[in-house]
Design a protein around this motif. Structure first.
Motif, PDB file in Angstrom:
ATOM      1  N   ALA A  58       1.712 -26.493  29.372  1.00  0.00           N
ATOM      2  CA  ALA A  58       1.789 -25.336  29.328  1.00  0.00           C
ATOM      3  C   ALA A  58       0.784 -25.032  27.497  1.00  0.00           C
ATOM      4  O   ALA A  58       0.244 -24.256  27.472  1.00  0.00           O
ATOM      5  CB  ALA A  58       3.321 -24.813  29.181  1.00  0.00           C
ATOM      6  N   PHE A  61      -2.481 -24.753  27.784  1.00  0.00           N
ATOM      7  CA  PHE A  61      -2.893 -24.349  28.884  1.00  0.00           C
ATOM      8  C   PHE A  61      -3.369 -22.934  27.866  1.00  0.00           C
ATOM      9  O   PHE A  61      -4.135 -22.244  27.822  1.00  0.00           O
ATOM     10  CB  PHE A  61      -2.414 -24.148  30.135  1.00  0.00           C
ATOM     11  CG  PHE A  61      -2.878 -23.372  31.129  1.00  0.00           C
ATOM     12  CD1 PHE A  61      -3.705 -24.186  32.028  1.00  0.00           C
ATOM     13  CD2 PHE A  61      -3.757 -22.559  31.851  1.00  0.00           C
ATOM     14  CE1 PHE A  61      -4.515 -23.894  33.082  1.00  0.00           C
ATOM     15  CE2 PHE A  61      -4.123 -21.589  32.900  1.00  0.00           C
ATOM     16  CZ  PHE A  61      -4.471 -22.706  33.213  1.00  0.00           C
ATOM     17  N   VAL A  62      -1.726 -23.004  27.881  1.00  0.00           N
ATOM     18  CA  VAL A  62      -1.923 -21.221  26.950  1.00  0.00           C
ATOM     19  C   VAL A  62      -1.660 -21.463  25.437  1.00  0.00           C
ATOM     20  O   VAL A  62      -2.204 -20.601  23.972  1.00  0.00           O
ATOM     21  CB  VAL A  62      -0.859 -19.913  27.624  1.00  0.00           C
ATOM     22  CG1 VAL A  62      -0.865 -18.946  26.554  1.00  0.00           C
ATOM     23  CG2 VAL A  62      -0.616 -19.807  29.101  1.00  0.00           C
ATOM     24  N   LEU A  66      -2.245 -18.960  21.846  1.00  0.00           N
ATOM     25  CA  LEU A  66      -2.120 -18.395  20.881  1.00  0.00           C
ATOM     26  C   LEU A  66      -0.918 -19.164  19.281  1.00  0.00           C
ATOM     27  O   LEU A  66      -0.826 -17.891  19.105  1.00  0.00           O
ATOM     28  CB  LEU A  66      -0.488 -17.825  21.575  1.00  0.00           C
ATOM     29  CG  LEU A  66      -0.668 -17.545  23.034  1.00  0.00           C
ATOM     30  CD1 LEU A  66       0.844 -16.770  23.707  1.00  0.00           C
ATOM     31  CD2 LEU A  66      -1.289 -15.904  22.864  1.00  0.00           C
ATOM     32  N   THR A  78      -5.975 -16.190  19.636  1.00  0.00           N
ATOM     33  CA  THR A  78      -7.105 -15.768  21.036  1.00  0.00           C
ATOM     34  C   THR A  78      -7.980 -17.230  20.683  1.00  0.00           C
ATOM     35  O   THR A  78      -8.425 -16.130  22.263  1.00  0.00           O
ATOM     36  CB  THR A  78      -7.681 -14.272  20.351  1.00  0.00           C
ATOM     37  OG1 THR A  78      -8.465 -13.975  19.517  1.00  0.00           O
ATOM     38  CG2 THR A  78      -6.502 -12.918  19.845  1.00  0.00           C
ATOM     39  N   PHE A  81      -7.711 -21.756  24.208  1.00  0.00           N
ATOM     40  CA  PHE A  81      -6.957 -22.196  25.601  1.00  0.00           C
ATOM     41  C   PHE A  81      -8.080 -23.173  25.496  1.00  0.00           C
ATOM     42  O   PHE A  81      -9.369 -23.198  25.990  1.00  0.00           O
ATOM     43  CB  PHE A  81      -6.809 -21.040  25.898  1.00  0.00           C
ATOM     44  CG  PHE A  81      -6.247 -19.768  25.601  1.00  0.00           C
ATOM     45  CD1 PHE A  81      -5.098 -19.504  25.644  1.00  0.00           C
ATOM     46  CD2 PHE A  81      -7.136 -18.836  24.556  1.00  0.00           C
ATOM     47  CE1 PHE A  81      -4.465 -18.944  24.725  1.00  0.00           C
ATOM     48  CE2 PHE A  81      -6.542 -17.680  24.546  1.00  0.00           C
ATOM     49  CZ  PHE A  81      -5.009 -17.567  23.850  1.00  0.00           C
ATOM     50  N   ALA A 136       4.240 -22.086  26.033  1.00  0.00           N
ATOM     51  CA  ALA A 136       2.647 -21.208  26.593  1.00  0.00           C
ATOM     52  C   ALA A 136       2.971 -19.877  25.496  1.00  0.00           C
ATOM     53  O   ALA A 136       2.216 -19.393  24.947  1.00  0.00           O
ATOM     54  CB  ALA A 136       2.958 -20.840  27.808  1.00  0.00           C
ATOM     55  N   VAL A 137       4.432 -19.583  25.131  1.00  0.00           N
ATOM     56  CA  VAL A 137       4.368 -18.535  24.304  1.00  0.00           C
ATOM     57  C   VAL A 137       5.448 -18.224  23.385  1.00  0.00           C
ATOM     58  O   VAL A 137       4.702 -17.372  22.210  1.00  0.00           O
ATOM     59  CB  VAL A 137       4.721 -17.084  25.470  1.00  0.00           C
ATOM     60  CG1 VAL A 137       4.841 -15.894  24.851  1.00  0.00           C
ATOM     61  CG2 VAL A 137       4.082 -17.005  26.589  1.00  0.00           C
TER      62      VAL A 137
END
Lengths: 423, 423, 423
Positions: A58, A61-62, A66, A78, A81, A136-137
Motif C-alpha cells: 500500500a 502504491f499510494v 502522498l 502528489t 507513486f 496508503a493514507v
C-alpha cells in the motif's frame, strides 16, 4: 569516484538501517504474541504479517507519493507513486530506492503499533482493509506534514525519527481503534487473562525491537556522514536503559513486585520518547527523557485501564503517551531552542501544536475508518470465536492438509496451549 | 587513501551481509523446529547446527576451491582450498576473506534447505556425512558453473543471488533426499500430525529469514558502490510482501481459512523467486514475480503431497518450485534481454537450460549420495525411535549430567511437549 | 570530504557493530531462559534486563571513565565520566559517541556472563547492586589494564576482542559468584532438573550470540579500513564452526548421545576462545583453537560439577575456561611472536601473566562484592521462593492488573510450564 563512494556508503547505511527496522516486525510479532492469551498467539502474528506485506504494498502504491511527493498546499504529496516520478526531498547522495525502503519500513512500523491494540477480537478482512488505509493514507498524510515539506515542517516542528509522526500517530490511532472495537468480552469482569502467554517470547520481541531501534533512530540521519550519527545512537541506548530501569524499579518500590512486562514496556517507552529528540539533546537529557518515560508508562497503564480501554499489549501507554512525551521533550531539552537551554517557549509551542495536529489526525482518521468498517464489512468477531480463540476459529495453525480431527490436534499446536487442555 | 576507503567500505558491507546470511541459520532452525512435531524439535535444530558447523568447515576445506578456484573445462575450480592459492574472480577492492565468508554462508544456506525435507526420520551420522558432501562438492560444483566462471556463466545465464544456484539446487536435492528416505511412518494414514509444533517460533524463524535475505540478495552486489544496490533491496521487500500477501489471501478466498503457515511460505516463496532477478527487474516486475510465487507455493504444496513425497517443512514447494520460477522469471522480466522487454526468447532459453542443468545435478547428485549412504551407514532411524521421537531417542535434550530418570524428566524438556504427556 | 567520509564509514561500522553486541543480550536472555528450569525463565530474563539497563547507565556514569580516561599509574582512568572530558585513546576518525557505545555494549556483555551462574537463587536487589559494581568498577578496571593504556597493555599483552578482558573476567567472576551464593537446594541430590526448559529457545539464543559475535570481534577493529577486518570475521566463523562440531561429535563418540546443549556450548566456546586471537592468527589456527575449545568445554563441564559448583548455564566452563584458553592460544598461535611461529616463549609468558592478573582480579573482586552483599542486603532467596520458583515468588509474569487468582493463572503463564501442572 569520491562521489560514488559517498553515495555507496549512504546506500549501504540506509539499506541496513531499513533492514533493521523491517526486522522490528519480528519484534512486534513476538512481543504481541507473548503478551496476548495463548489462544490468540497465531492471530496476532498474522496481523503483523498483514502489516508487513499489505502495508509495504500500500505504501508503494499510494502512500509514499502522498508522503514525499511534490507538495500541494502543505497538506500532501502528489508524485512518486509506484516509485515513479520526482522525489523533491530526496537526500543528497542517496539512492531513491534506499530512501523508499527506509520510509516503507516506517509505515509498516506505524501500523504495527495499532495491531496490538485490536488483538484477540478483530476480523481479519477488516484489519486488512485498515492496514491498506493506514499505510496508503493516514500515516503518509501526517508524515508529509512533518517530514515531506508540509505545514508542520514549515512551522519548524522537530521530530527526528518519529516520536510524533510514527508513535503518537500510531498510539492514538490504537486508542481510537480500541474504543470503536470495544473491549474483549469479560475483560472487566476478570474472565480474560491478562497474564502473558509467554514472557520469554515477549522478551525476545523486546530485544529485537531494541536492536532494530538503532536502525530506526540512527538510520534517520539518512547519511553516514551526518555529524549527529554517533550521538543519536548513544542517546537511543541511554534513554532505553533509563526507561527500562525505571520501568523495573518503579513497581519494585511501589508494590514489591518484579513486573517484567512493565520493565520491558519501560524500555520501549524510553525508546519511543527519545525518538524525536535523539539528534537534538545531550546524553544526560536522553537519560532524563528515558527515565521520565519509564514513569509515564507506569502511570499511563492503569490510567488507560481506568478509562476502560482494552489495549491488550499496551500500545496506547507505550506509543501514544510516550510519543507525545517525546515530541514535547524536544521543546524542553533541545540544545538549540529548547526551554531548558534558554530557548524560550517558541519551540515548545510549535511542538505542542504539532503534537495536537498529529494526534487529532491519527485518532480522528482511524476512528472514522473503523466506524466505516464497522458499518460495512464488520470489525468484531463473534462471541463464539472470541471465546474459543481466534487461532482455532480461523483455523490458523492447521497444517497443509485439512485437519480432519481439529479438536484432537489443537492441543498440540500452540506453545503453551497445553496448559489449557490439561487443566 | 581513497582505495583503502573503497575496500574498507566493501569489506564492511560484505562482512555484515555475510553475518546476516549466517543469522539465517537461526531462521531455518526456528522455522523448521516450529513446523515439525514437538517430539522432534531438538533433532531438527541439531541438523541446522550440523549445517552451520560441518558445512562451513567442508566449504573451507574443499568446497570454496571447487567453486571459485581456477577453472578447469568450465566444470569445477582447482585452487583456493583451505583459503590458500588464487581466487581468479575475486571482485575488485574486496578482501578475499570477506568474499570467502559470504560464499561460505551461502553454502550453509543451501544445505539448510535440505535439512527440513529429511526431518523427523534421518540418522544423525548419515546426515552429517551428507552435509560434508553437499558443502564440499554438490553445491560448489553447480555454483562454479554459474558464478565461478563455468559453462553456464559463459552461456550467459543470469542468477543474481541464487534462485537457481542455491534454492533450486537445494530444493530439488531436498526432493531426492525425501524420496530416497521415504515418508514418515503413518504419514499418509493420518497418524503423523502436520500441525506446527509452534506457529510462533516458526514465525520468528520466518522474520529472521526475511531480515537475513537483505544480506543474501543485496550483499550479492559484493560492492557497496554497485548501482543496483538500492533496487535489489527494494525488489526483495516488494516480492516478499507480494508473495506473503498472496500466500495469506489465497487460502482465505479458496477455503475461508487464515492459513498462517501458507502465508509465511508465500513470503518465503516470494523471497526465493526474486533472488535470481532482484538486480535485473523493475519493482513492478518484482511485485508480479512475488505474487506469482505466492500462487506457485499454494499449488505446489498439495502437488508434492499428491506425489506422496513427505516434506515436513515444505522445502520442495518453497525452494524447488520457486527457485525454478525465479530463474525463469529473469528470462521473462529482465529489463535487458527479457521476453517482456522485447528481448526475445534467447535469455529465457538460456535460463531454462541452466535451470535444467542445475536441477538434474542437484537432484541426481543427492539421489546417488543418499543411495550410497543408505547402502552403507544407513539413513533411516528405527521404527521405535521414530515413534518416540528423535529428541528422546537421541537423548538430545538431556542436561549436563546423565538424566537418571529420563522418562520422568522428558515431559518437562521441550516447549509444548507437555501436551503429549498430558493427553 | 575524504576525511568526513572516512569518519562516517567508521562511525557506521562501529555503531552497527555495537548494535549487534547489544542484540547479544537477547541471545544471553534466550540461552539462559532456555537452559534453566521453567519456573525461573522470567527471573533470568529480568537479570539480563538489569545487565542491559543498569549496566549501561553505570558504565556511562563511572565505568567508561575508569576504563578509557587519562591513565593513572597504569591502573585506572580518570576522565570521560558521563561522556565529559578527554578520551586519550580515541581511535582516529571515529566519533567518541560511537566508541562509547561499543564499549558500553562490552561492559553489558561482561556482566551478562555472570547472570547465568547465579540463576534461580539470587535476590533481585542484590543482583542489581552487583550489576552496578561490575559495570562501574570491576570490568572497567581490568579493561583499563589491557585496552586503556594500563600496565598489561604496556607489557605487550594481546587480547584483540576480549577473551581475557571480557570472558575470563566474566567467567571467573561467575565462579566466585556461584561459590559465595551456593548451590541450588537439592542440586546434588537430583531434585533440581538440569534439563533445558526449552532447547529451541536456547538454540535461538545461541544463534543470536553467534550473529552478534561478528559485531563483537570484527567491530573491535574500530576502523573499517583495518587490514585484518576480513580475517577477523573468517576466524570467528571457523573457530565457532570447529568448536560447535567438536562439541557435537565428542559426546556422540563418547556416550552415543546427541547432546544438543553441549553442541551449542562448543560453538560458544569456540567463539570465546577465538576472541583474543582473531586478528593475530591464521584461519587454520582458528580452526585448531576452536576445535580445542570444543574439547575444553566438554572436559570443563563435568569438572565444574565435580567441584560442586552450581553453574546452571555453564558460564564458568564456556567463558572462564575458554576465555583462558583463548588468551593463552595467542601466545601459541600468533603469526607474530607466537610460540608455534618461532616467536619463543615471551608472548606466551606475557599472556599467562595477563590472564592470571585478570582472573585474580575478576574472581577476587566479585568474591568480595558478593560477601559484602551477603552481609548486608542478602543475596540468597528463601527456600520457599526457590522451591516455588522465582517467577511466581517475584510475581514476575503477572499482567497489568493484580492477578487475583494467581494460582489458577500461573499454569498458563510460562512456555512449557504446563508440563509441571499437568504431571
Amino acid at each position: 569516484m569520491l562521489a560514488a563512494l559517498a553515495e555507496g556508503l549512504n546506500n549501504v547505511w540506509v539499506v541496513l538501517a531499513a533492514a533493521l527496522v523491517i526486522f522490528m516486525e519480528g519484534g512486534f510479532g513476538l512481543l504481541e504474541a507473548g503478551f496476548v492469551q495463548t489462544k490468540n498467539m497465531g492471530s496476532i502474528i498474522l496481523k503483523v504479517w498483514m502489516d508487513l506485506t499489505a502495508g509495504s504494498l500500500a505504501f508503494w502504491f499510494v502512500g509514499f507519493g502522498l508522503m514525499y511527493g511534490a507538495d500541494r498546499a502543505g497538506l500532501f504529496g502528489t508524485s512518486g507513486f509506484l516509485l515513479h516520478g520526482a522525489i523533491p526531498l530526496l537526500p543528497n547522495a542517496l539512492s531513491p530506492y534506499a530512501f523508499w525502503l527506509f520510509q516503507a519500513a516506517f509505515a509498516v512500523a506505524a501500523i504495527s503499533i495499532v495491531s496490538g491494540a485490536v488483538a484477540e477480537r478483530m476480523r481479519p478482512r477488516a484489519y486488512l482493509l485498515y492496514v491498506l488505509v493506514m499505510c496508503a493514507v493516514i500515516y503518509p498524510i501526517s508524515g508529509h506534514w512533518v517530514w515531506g515539506g508540509g505545514w508542520l515542517d514549515k512551522l519548524g516542528m522537530r521530530d527526528f525519527a518519529g516520536s510524533g509522526v510514527v508513535h503518537a500517530v500510531g498510539g492514538w490511532s490504537a486508542l481510537a481503534a480500541a474504543l470503536v472495537l470495544g473491549s474483549r468480552r469479560g475483560r472487566w469482569t476478570g474472565s480474560v487473562s491478562t497474564s502473558p502467554a509467554s514472557l520469554t517470547l515477549a522478551a525476545a520481541g523486546c530485544f529485537i525491537l531494541w536492536f532494530g531501534w538503532f536502525g530506526f533512530n540512527t538510520g534517520s540521519t539518512l547519511s553516514a556522514t551526518a555529524p549527529a550519527l554517533g550521538l543519536v545512537a548513544v542517546n537511543t541506548q541511554l534513554a532505553a536503559a533509563a526507561g527500562g530501569l525505571v520501568g523495573f524499579v518503579w513497581p519494585l518500590l511501589h508494590s514489591e513486585r518484579c513486573d517484567a512486562p512493565m520493565a520491558m514496556n519501560g524500555g520501549l517507552a524510553g525508546l519511543v520518547a527519545i525518538t524525536a529528540g535523539c539528534a537534538f539533546v545531550s546524553p544526560l537529557s536522553a537519560v532524563l527523557i528515558g527515565a521520565t518515560a519509564g514513569v509515564v508508562v507506569n502511570i499511563a497503564f492503569p490510567l488507560v485501564e481506568r478509562w476502560r480501554v482494552d489495549d491488550p499489549v499496551g500500545a496506547v501507554a507505550v506509543h501514544g503517551f510516550n510519543g507525545a512525551w517525546g515530541v514535547l521533550a524536544v521543546g524542553l531539552f533541545a540544545t538549540q531552542g529548547g526551554l531548558f537551554s534558554g530557548g524560550g517557549l517558541h519551540l515548545l509551542g510549535v511542538q505542542a501544536l504539532g503534537l495536537a495536529a498529529l494526534s487529532v489526525w491519527g485518532f480522528g482518521a482511524t476512528w472514522l475508518c473503523f466506524k466505516a468498517l464497522a458499518a460495512t464489512v464488520g470489525i468484531r468477531v463473534s462471541a463464539e470465536d472470541e471465546a474459543v480463540g481466534l487461532d482455532v476459529a480461523w483455523r490458523i495453525h492447521s497444517g497443509v492438509e485439512a485437519d480432519a480431527g481439529a479438536g484432537a490436534v489443537v492441543g498440540m499446536d500452540m506453545v503453551g496451549m497445553a496448559s489449557e487442555t490439561a487443566s
